[in-house]
Write a protein that holds these residues in place. Structure first.
Motif, PDB file in Angstrom:
ATOM      1  N   GLY A  67       0.798  -1.221   0.000  1.00 30.99           N
ATOM      2  CA  GLY A  67       0.000   0.000   0.000  1.00 30.99           C
ATOM      3  C   GLY A  67       0.827   1.265   0.000  1.00 30.99           C
ATOM      4  O   GLY A  67       0.290   2.369   0.051  1.00 30.99           O
ATOM      5  N   GLU A  68       2.168   1.133  -0.047  1.00 24.94           N
ATOM      6  CA  GLU A  68       3.069   2.294  -0.068  1.00 24.94           C
ATOM      7  C   GLU A  68       3.322   2.657  -1.526  1.00 24.94           C
ATOM      8  O   GLU A  68       4.199   2.111  -2.191  1.00 24.94           O
ATOM      9  CB  GLU A  68       4.380   1.961   0.648  1.00 24.94           C
ATOM     10  N   VAL A  69       2.517   3.590  -2.038  1.00 23.05           N
ATOM     11  CA  VAL A  69       2.534   3.929  -3.460  1.00 23.05           C
ATOM     12  C   VAL A  69       3.086   5.333  -3.645  1.00 23.05           C
ATOM     13  O   VAL A  69       2.703   6.262  -2.928  1.00 23.05           O
ATOM     14  CB  VAL A  69       1.117   3.837  -4.067  1.00 23.05           C
ATOM     15  N   LEU A  70       3.995   5.481  -4.604  1.00 25.70           N
ATOM     16  CA  LEU A  70       4.532   6.790  -4.952  1.00 25.70           C
ATOM     17  C   LEU A  70       4.211   7.049  -6.421  1.00 25.70           C
ATOM     18  O   LEU A  70       4.971   6.667  -7.314  1.00 25.70           O
ATOM     19  CB  LEU A  70       6.044   6.837  -4.710  1.00 25.70           C
ATOM     20  N   PRO A  71       3.061   7.692  -6.696  1.00 26.42           N
ATOM     21  CA  PRO A  71       2.676   7.962  -8.091  1.00 26.42           C
ATOM     22  C   PRO A  71       3.500   9.118  -8.650  1.00 26.42           C
ATOM     23  O   PRO A  71       3.451  10.232  -8.135  1.00 26.42           O
ATOM     24  CB  PRO A  71       1.198   8.325  -7.980  1.00 26.42           C
ATOM     25  N   LEU A  72       4.266   8.860  -9.706  1.00 23.64           N
ATOM     26  CA  LEU A  72       5.191   9.857 -10.241  1.00 23.64           C
ATOM     27  C   LEU A  72       4.928  10.132 -11.707  1.00 23.64           C
ATOM     28  O   LEU A  72       4.472   9.260 -12.455  1.00 23.64           O
ATOM     29  CB  LEU A  72       6.637   9.382 -10.071  1.00 23.64           C
ATOM     30  N   MET A  73       5.245  11.347 -12.111  1.00 20.24           N
ATOM     31  CA  MET A  73       5.269  11.709 -13.521  1.00 20.24           C
ATOM     32  C   MET A  73       6.655  12.269 -13.830  1.00 20.24           C
ATOM     33  O   MET A  73       7.312  12.857 -12.969  1.00 20.24           O
ATOM     34  CB  MET A  73       4.198  12.756 -13.832  1.00 20.24           C
ATOM     35  N   ARG A  74       7.121  12.040 -15.048  1.00 21.78           N
ATOM     36  CA  ARG A  74       8.418  12.551 -15.478  1.00 21.78           C
ATOM     37  C   ARG A  74       8.205  13.859 -16.227  1.00 21.78           C
ATOM     38  O   ARG A  74       7.481  13.913 -17.227  1.00 21.78           O
ATOM     39  CB  ARG A  74       9.134  11.539 -16.372  1.00 21.78           C
ATOM     40  N   CYS A  75       8.841  14.923 -15.723  1.00 20.66           N
ATOM     41  CA  CYS A  75       8.758  16.241 -16.346  1.00 20.66           C
ATOM     42  C   CYS A  75      10.052  16.458 -17.130  1.00 20.66           C
ATOM     43  O   CYS A  75      11.141  16.383 -16.541  1.00 20.66           O
ATOM     44  CB  CYS A  75       8.590  17.340 -15.300  1.00 20.66           C
ATOM     45  N   HIS A  76       9.939  16.738 -18.413  1.00 23.05           N
ATOM     46  CA  HIS A  76      11.140  16.907 -19.228  1.00 23.05           C
ATOM     47  C   HIS A  76      10.895  17.958 -20.306  1.00 23.05           C
ATOM     48  O   HIS A  76       9.767  18.228 -20.696  1.00 23.05           O
ATOM     49  CB  HIS A  76      11.551  15.572 -19.859  1.00 23.05           C
ATOM     50  N   GLY A  77      11.979  18.561 -20.766  1.00 26.14           N
ATOM     51  CA  GLY A  77      11.890  19.589 -21.787  1.00 26.14           C
ATOM     52  C   GLY A  77      12.850  20.727 -21.494  1.00 26.14           C
ATOM     53  O   GLY A  77      13.868  20.558 -20.814  1.00 26.14           O
TER      54      GLY A  77
END
Length: 250
Positions: A67-77
């Motif tokens: 249940g230990e969730v780290l929802p991530l998005m990759r920011c690039h540019g």
């Protein structure tokens, strides 16, 4: 149009992570990606793209199991991204090779070359604190974390141990040994201590730091075996215990 509002302009600095007041951080990209909590972007400059971060089947399995969730998005540019989460206070830490242990709900952003994994710590009574699992972040890089209010950083030395409410602890150094304790008799260990309103405490020994926020969240709701404690309502878990990393503020 005139207003004191226009005094709140961008904090221009060469730092990759630049705090914009207490509740927002600007991360410069310039070809270097950053991993940010999904949905935490409030603004960006330049040409920036956002993609869901890939999680291996093993990572997904651990998330499902713990249940230990780290929802991530990759920011690039090319440009900069502004990040925030519910107007919480933001702090930027330099993580060294020993790492940092923190509840995943307090991670806002981190350098993509850092490594993180789920760690579990059980108490001597078989009850995991306010969260049986935490993230261990290791490597060389920076991480932006959040707290509810302005936190207190406590120094732990071999001559000076530190104890803190398990529901107020945010993060700590891996060099520390962590024990869970309750100043109560064995027969009343399953409930908060009488009419004091106090419950489980984390005791830190060794050499390092502990971050404590001025907010005591919900007390523990589950045993280490996933059973609901008597007289408590099922809720989302909040920060807990683990083995963590040595780090220092920028």
């Amino acid at each position: 149009m005139q207003s004191p509002l226009f005094n709140h302009t961008v904090n221009q600095t060469q730092d990759r992570y630049a705090l914009q007041g207490a509740h927002m951080v600007r991360v410069a990209l310039a070809g270097d990606d950053v991993l940010a909590r999904s949905g935490s972007m409030v603004a960006f400059e330049g040409i920036v793209e956002f993609d869901p971060e890939y999680r291996s089947p093993a990572q997904q399995g651990r998330e499902w199991a713990t249940g230990e969730v780290l929802p991530l998005m990759r920011c690039h540019g090319q440009g900069a991204v502004y990040l925030a989460n519910l107007a919480q206070h933001i702090h930027v830490l330099d993580v060294d090779h020993e790492g940092l242990t923190i509840d995943s709900s307090y991670v806002l952003a981190l350098d993509p070359h850092l490594h993180w994994d789920v760690v579990a710590v059980e108490s001597q009574y078989g009850i995991a604190g306010a969260g049986a699992y935490n993230l261990h972040i290791s490597g060389q890089g920076r991480v932006a974390i959040t707290t509810s209010g302005r936190p207190l950083v406590l120094r732990v030395t071999p001559e000076s141990n530190v104890s803190a409410d398990a529901d107020a602890v945010v993060a700590w150094s891996s060099s520390l040994r962590v024990q869970m304790q309750a100043q109560t008799s064995a027969k009343s260990v399953w409930r908060r201590r009488g009419n004091t309103g106090e419950g489980w405490e984390l005791n830190f020994l060794g050499q390092g730091h502990v971050v404590v926020q001025p907010s005591e969240l919900l007390p523990p709701t589950h045993t280490s075996f996933g059973e609901l404690l008597g007289g408590q309502v099922r809720q989302n878990t909040t920060p807990g215990m683990g083995q963590g990393g040595a780090w220092g503020p920028r």
